[in-house]
Design an enzyme around this catalytic site. Structure first.
Site: not given
Length: 596
Positions: A182, A253
């Site tokens: 991320e 995710e």
């Protein structure tokens, strides 16, 4: 579908990125990951090996497999494996090799998210604290000291996996790896040092020649051949898509609930909502790899949780903290996986065409050359059910739902229709601490300045003093009072997380911060005696921060101390302070103290 689009799709299907030879040939193109040339629709579940015990691993993996999971995904936890530079630990819950071999023994694939920055609600984002003390280091940046240690650890893990034959290219279970985590969330903060770091990380990872693809999550510009992946609740709506027509659409995710911090209630996510967004990702975003984060959350043992995180992690996942099946989430997703697998060959052979069925209704139709047909009928309306017409038949779609028709005729599954019964977890007391004899009292010695050996004329930052060997740090000093006893006010500014204040051995107040608002000011009335007065402040951390840019610059602990009476404010911040680090391990009823 017009002829030009058909030609484009045909060309795309043959533009295959081959990344390995020998063992299983793992490759990808714009449609999916492929293993030995066979397209794969893959459902994955995150199970973090150190958040459960080794004796739980076989059962967790078995239940995931029974629930229709094809891949087990896990982070790699740098601070567990390299607690000191060059000193490695792969024992017990850290035995990632044994975990990978258990996955392989049960016939599943693995996705290895090396990071080595992981966030993951794990203390310090997975970084070992000694990295903070490397001269000139800037985490997650185009910074040579950081890149040196990041590459060193990444290489260590890759070589360990290779030595055990665990990559699919060697006949092992690992079909996909991840570098970084991320990064796009913080990249702008690093200015011109951000983009070069992304390019370096991708090149470094690919250069390790694992024989399987690499991905970066939440990194829209992931450099070729690294696959950019989506994280979030609704990737069927939010994902911008692969950054190349030659890359598949993957979701690393899909949050099954959310992390929980002290003072908050658990975040609940329904089985219906999860199933809807998985089906939407497959239909609208051409998704062919979906990972549930978490499939089993487990437990943050010891001091492994990030700041303010509770010990229980994603207890609302399909497998709860203890590895018990949570219904209806586990069962509903199992039925979803079965319905998708009924038509996965058709789905993987083409890209869908979209047909409007109403203002907020759509059909995504997968129609192959063989005559096979599959359809996903979508009702985006969250307020009401609707009846739609599709291929001369009527279908009722509940509100906010998707029906899967593996043959374009018969509904095999609807995301809003849950047939699995709810279950309830029951706890039974195993031990009762109901008599005084079963309890022991531990009295903390409140240190005085003269008894300390670590001294400073400035207030030291908490984490940099304790070096993550303890949550507890005493700040001690003393002031002289010329007059008789008088009432004063003690004001202590703390950057977090918890503070207990004592004056002359008497407790005068306690206070704590909150998640994402860690700083606070403790104020309390104190009585000062004539002569020497001892000020003792016990600062405590509740895990270390795990996210944000420039993590190495984060500060905790006491920032300033002021004693004010009716005449003046006495800023005692610049006095000489003594420090004492307390290490306490209360497991098995024993307590230990380490003094700096």
């Amino acid at each position: 579908m017009d002829i030009s689009w058909s030609v484009a799709v045909a060309l795309l299907m043959v533009m295959v990125m081959v990344v390995s030879t020998g063992g299983a040939n793992v490759s990808y193109d714009g449609r999916s990951l492929m293993i030995d040339g066979e397209r794969k629709m893959l459902f994955s579940g995150s199970i973090h090996y150190p958040r459960s015990t080794p004796d739980m691993w076989p059962s967790l993996i078995s239940k995931a497999k029974e629930g229709g999971i094809d891949v087990i995904e896990t982070y790699v936890f740098w601070n567990l494996h390299e607690p000191q530079p060059g000193q490695y630990d792969f024992s017990g819950r850290r035995d990632i090799v044994a975990f990978m071999k258990q996955i392989q023994a049960q016939g599943l694939y693995a996705c290895l998210r090396i990071g080595p920055y992981i966030e993951g609600e794990w203390t310090y984002g997975g970084f070992p604290f000694w990295l903070h003390d490397v001269p000139g280091v800037v985490f997650r940046s185009n910074n040579e000291p950081f890149k040196f240690y990041m590459q060193n650890f990444t290489t260590k893990i890759v070589n360990l996996m290779k030595s055990e034959g665990l990559y699919a290219s060697q006949g092992g279970p690992i079909i996909l790896s991840q570098i970084e985590n991320e990064y796009q969330n913080v990249e702008k903060a690093f200015g011109e040092d951000g983009p070069p770091y992304v390019s370096w990380a991708a090149e470094m990872a690919v250069g390790l020649q694992t024989g399987v693809p690499w991905c970066m999550c939440k990194q829209d510009d992931a450099p070729d051949p690294v696959i950019n992946a989506c994280n979030g609740l609704k990737c069927g709506e939010t994902f911008t898509g692969p950054n190349s027509p030659n890359k598949p659409s993957i979701w690393t995710e899909n949050w099954t609930s959310f992390y929980q911090v002290y003072g908050q209630n658990a975040t609940l996510r329904s089985a219906e909502d999860m199933a809807y967004h998985v089906a939407l990702f497959i239909a609208r975003k051409n998704g062919t790899f979906i990972n549930y984060y978490m499939y089993h959350g487990g437990t943050n043992f010891g001091r492994t949780a990030a700041e303010y995180m509770i010990t229980s992690y994603y207890d609302q996942a399909p497998l709860d903290e203890y590895g018990l099946i949570r219904q209806p989430k586990w069962g509903h997703l199992k039925e979803l996986h079965e319905a998708v697998k009924l038509c996965s060959e058709t789905i993987l052979s083409v890209f869908p065409s979209m047909q409007s069925l109403g203002e907020q209704q759509e059909a995504y139709v997968f129609s192959g050359d063989s005559g096979a047909c599959a359809a996903f009928l979508v009702n985006m309306d969250n307020t009401k059910s609707v009846v739609v017409q599709f291929q001369n038949s009527s279908y009722e779609l509940p509100r906010k739902s998707i029906s899967i028709l593996p043959d374009c005729k018969t509904v095999a599954f609807n995301t809003a229709k849950v047939s699995t019964q709810f279950n309830t977890r029951i706890t039974i007391p195993a031990i009762k601490f109901d008599t005084a004899e079963k309890w022991e009292q531990f009295e903390e010695v409140i240190p005085q300045f003269d008894a300390t050996t670590l001294r400073s004329d400035v207030l030291l930052e908490h984490m940099n003093t304790t070096k993550d060997v303890s949550d507890y740090l005493w700040y001690t000093s003393s002031i002289q009072q010329d007059s008789m006893e008088q009432q004063s006010t003690l004001s202590v500014k703390s950057l977090g997380h918890v503070l207990h204040a004592f004056v002359n051995g008497e407790h005068v107040g306690s206070l704590h911060g909150r998640f994402r608002n860690t700083a606070f000011t403790l104020e309390g009335a104190v009585s000062l005696n004539e002569g020497t007065n001892n000020i003792s402040l016990l600062s405590a951390t509740v895990g270390l921060p795990d996210s944000g840019s420039f993590l190495e610059r984060r500060a905790l602990g006491v920032k300033s101390v002021i004693i004010e009476d009716s005449k003046e404010a006495n800023n005692i911040t610049s006095l000489s302070w003594g420090y004492q680090v307390i290490v306490r391990l209360d497991y098995w009823g024993r307590s230990y103290r380490f003094t700096h």
